[in-house]
Design a protein around this motif. Sequence first.
Motif, PDB file in Angstrom:
ATOM      1  N   SER A   1     -44.277  54.014  21.018  1.00  0.00           N
ATOM      2  CA  SER A   1     -43.483  54.719  22.029  1.00  0.00           C
ATOM      3  C   SER A   1     -44.332  55.685  22.843  1.00  0.00           C
ATOM      4  CB  SER A   1     -42.358  55.494  21.345  1.00  0.00           C
ATOM      5  OG  SER A   1     -42.907  56.571  20.587  1.00  0.00           O
ATOM      6  N   CYS A   2     -45.513  56.013  22.323  1.00  0.00           N
ATOM      7  CA  CYS A   2     -46.439  56.963  22.965  1.00  0.00           C
ATOM      8  C   CYS A   2     -45.820  58.345  23.129  1.00  0.00           C
ATOM      9  CB  CYS A   2     -46.944  56.420  24.306  1.00  0.00           C
ATOM     10  SG  CYS A   2     -47.889  54.892  24.116  1.00  0.00           S
ATOM     11  N   GLU A   3     -44.901  58.664  22.251  1.00  0.00           N
ATOM     12  CA  GLU A   3     -44.289  59.991  22.235  1.00  0.00           C
ATOM     13  C   GLU A   3     -44.876  60.756  21.061  1.00  0.00           C
ATOM     14  OE1 GLU A   3     -39.985  59.984  22.355  1.00  0.00           O
ATOM     15  OE2 GLU A   3     -40.009  58.050  23.371  1.00  0.00           O
ATOM     16  N   GLY A   4     -46.117  61.183  21.177  1.00  0.00           N
ATOM     17  CA  GLY A   4     -46.829  61.861  20.105  1.00  0.00           C
ATOM     18  C   GLY A   4     -46.040  63.003  19.510  1.00  0.00           C
ATOM     19  N   PRO A   5     -46.540  63.662  18.545  1.00  0.00           N
ATOM     20  CA  PRO A   5     -47.881  63.461  18.015  1.00  0.00           C
ATOM     21  C   PRO A   5     -47.912  62.338  16.979  1.00  0.00           C
ATOM     22  CG  PRO A   5     -46.853  65.272  16.857  1.00  0.00           C
ATOM     23  CD  PRO A   5     -45.865  64.797  17.909  1.00  0.00           C
ATOM     24  N   GLY A   6     -49.114  61.887  16.711  1.00  0.00           N
ATOM     25  CA  GLY A   6     -49.323  60.891  15.669  1.00  0.00           C
ATOM     26  C   GLY A   6     -50.056  61.510  14.498  1.00  0.00           C
ATOM     27  N   CYS A   7     -50.448  60.650  13.547  1.00  0.00           N
ATOM     28  CA  CYS A   7     -51.147  61.137  12.361  1.00  0.00           C
ATOM     29  C   CYS A   7     -52.045  60.015  11.836  1.00  0.00           C
ATOM     30  CB  CYS A   7     -50.131  61.544  11.296  1.00  0.00           C
ATOM     31  SG  CYS A   7     -50.899  62.146   9.782  1.00  0.00           S
ATOM     32  N   SER A   8     -53.260  60.364  11.430  1.00  0.00           N
ATOM     33  CA  SER A   8     -54.221  59.364  10.955  1.00  0.00           C
ATOM     34  C   SER A   8     -54.048  59.022   9.475  1.00  0.00           C
ATOM     35  CB  SER A   8     -55.645  59.854  11.214  1.00  0.00           C
ATOM     36  OG  SER A   8     -55.893  61.032  10.462  1.00  0.00           O
ATOM     37  N   GLU A   9     -53.133  59.653   8.772  1.00  0.00           N
ATOM     38  CA  GLU A   9     -52.964  59.416   7.327  1.00  0.00           C
ATOM     39  C   GLU A   9     -52.574  57.980   6.990  1.00  0.00           C
ATOM     40  OE1 GLU A   9     -53.485  61.448   4.555  1.00  0.00           O
ATOM     41  OE2 GLU A   9     -54.495  62.658   6.071  1.00  0.00           O
ATOM     42  N   GLY A  10     -51.983  57.236   7.938  1.00  0.00           N
ATOM     43  CA  GLY A  10     -51.572  55.861   7.684  1.00  0.00           C
ATOM     44  C   GLY A  10     -52.712  54.927   7.332  1.00  0.00           C
ATOM     45  N   LYS A  11     -53.941  55.293   7.726  1.00  0.00           N
ATOM     46  CA  LYS A  11     -55.081  54.420   7.428  1.00  0.00           C
ATOM     47  C   LYS A  11     -55.478  54.471   5.961  1.00  0.00           C
ATOM     48  CE  LYS A  11     -58.585  57.741   8.928  1.00  0.00           C
ATOM     49  NZ  LYS A  11     -59.590  58.013   9.953  1.00  0.00           N
ATOM     50  N   TYR A  12     -54.949  55.408   5.211  1.00  0.00           N
ATOM     51  CA  TYR A  12     -55.278  55.524   3.789  1.00  0.00           C
ATOM     52  C   TYR A  12     -54.264  54.828   2.883  1.00  0.00           C
ATOM     53  CZ  TYR A  12     -58.364  59.050   5.720  1.00  0.00           C
ATOM     54  OH  TYR A  12     -59.313  59.688   6.463  1.00  0.00           O
ATOM     55  N   ILE A  13     -53.278  54.190   3.480  1.00  0.00           N
ATOM     56  CA  ILE A  13     -52.226  53.521   2.708  1.00  0.00           C
ATOM     57  C   ILE A  13     -52.381  52.013   2.819  1.00  0.00           C
ATOM     58  CG2 ILE A  13     -49.724  53.110   2.576  1.00  0.00           C
ATOM     59  CD1 ILE A  13     -49.327  55.989   3.559  1.00  0.00           C
TER      60      ILE A  13
END
Length: 192
Positions: free
Chosen positions: A124-136
């Motif tokens: 949706s490009c409606e930030g913010p995002g988070c980089s934690e998903g790369k660890y799952i």
Amino acid sequence: MSTILNEVLHANQGYSTGFDKGDLPMPPGRRFAILTCMDARLDPAKYAGLSEGDAHVIRNAGGRASDDAIRSLVISYKLLGTREWFVIHHTDCGMETFNNEIMSDLLSKSLKTASVDATGWHDSCEGPGCSEGKYINWLTIKDQAESVLEDVLRIKSHPLVPADIPVYGFIYDVKSGRLLEVSAATEAGRAS
């Protein structure tokens, strides 16, 4: 209050009015457990002929043998006496539509709900995002029969799972309502 909250509370009021299941014992009466997907199209009580108190049903995205699913199965056996387990994935599963990279990329851009179309997933490009998903490890699925076999093997090889518990492997067909056996998984899941 939201409309959904009101609907749930109203339904619960009606359900509890004639409730007569308060004396069911904690252990499941039919002594088995099902690990299956959280997909709203699946109703394990209906496709497996269950009533309240019959079996444990453990659900997660994809019906995968995650650490937490195995934790629940071990509790189901060790403390509540289940003696047979089913791993049931299903056709047309959303877990087949992405991989770990896609999911972590979407989450890194925004935490809002993504959309999908013929070209794939879009943020949706409606930030913010988070980089934690790369660890799952999102335990996505490339092939249903292969993932059922993988999960049965993971369960059977787990050091906390006794060898004498059979683990059966199936795929639920969302178009027909039928359970389709994954014979290689059921063979791999035989009790010894």
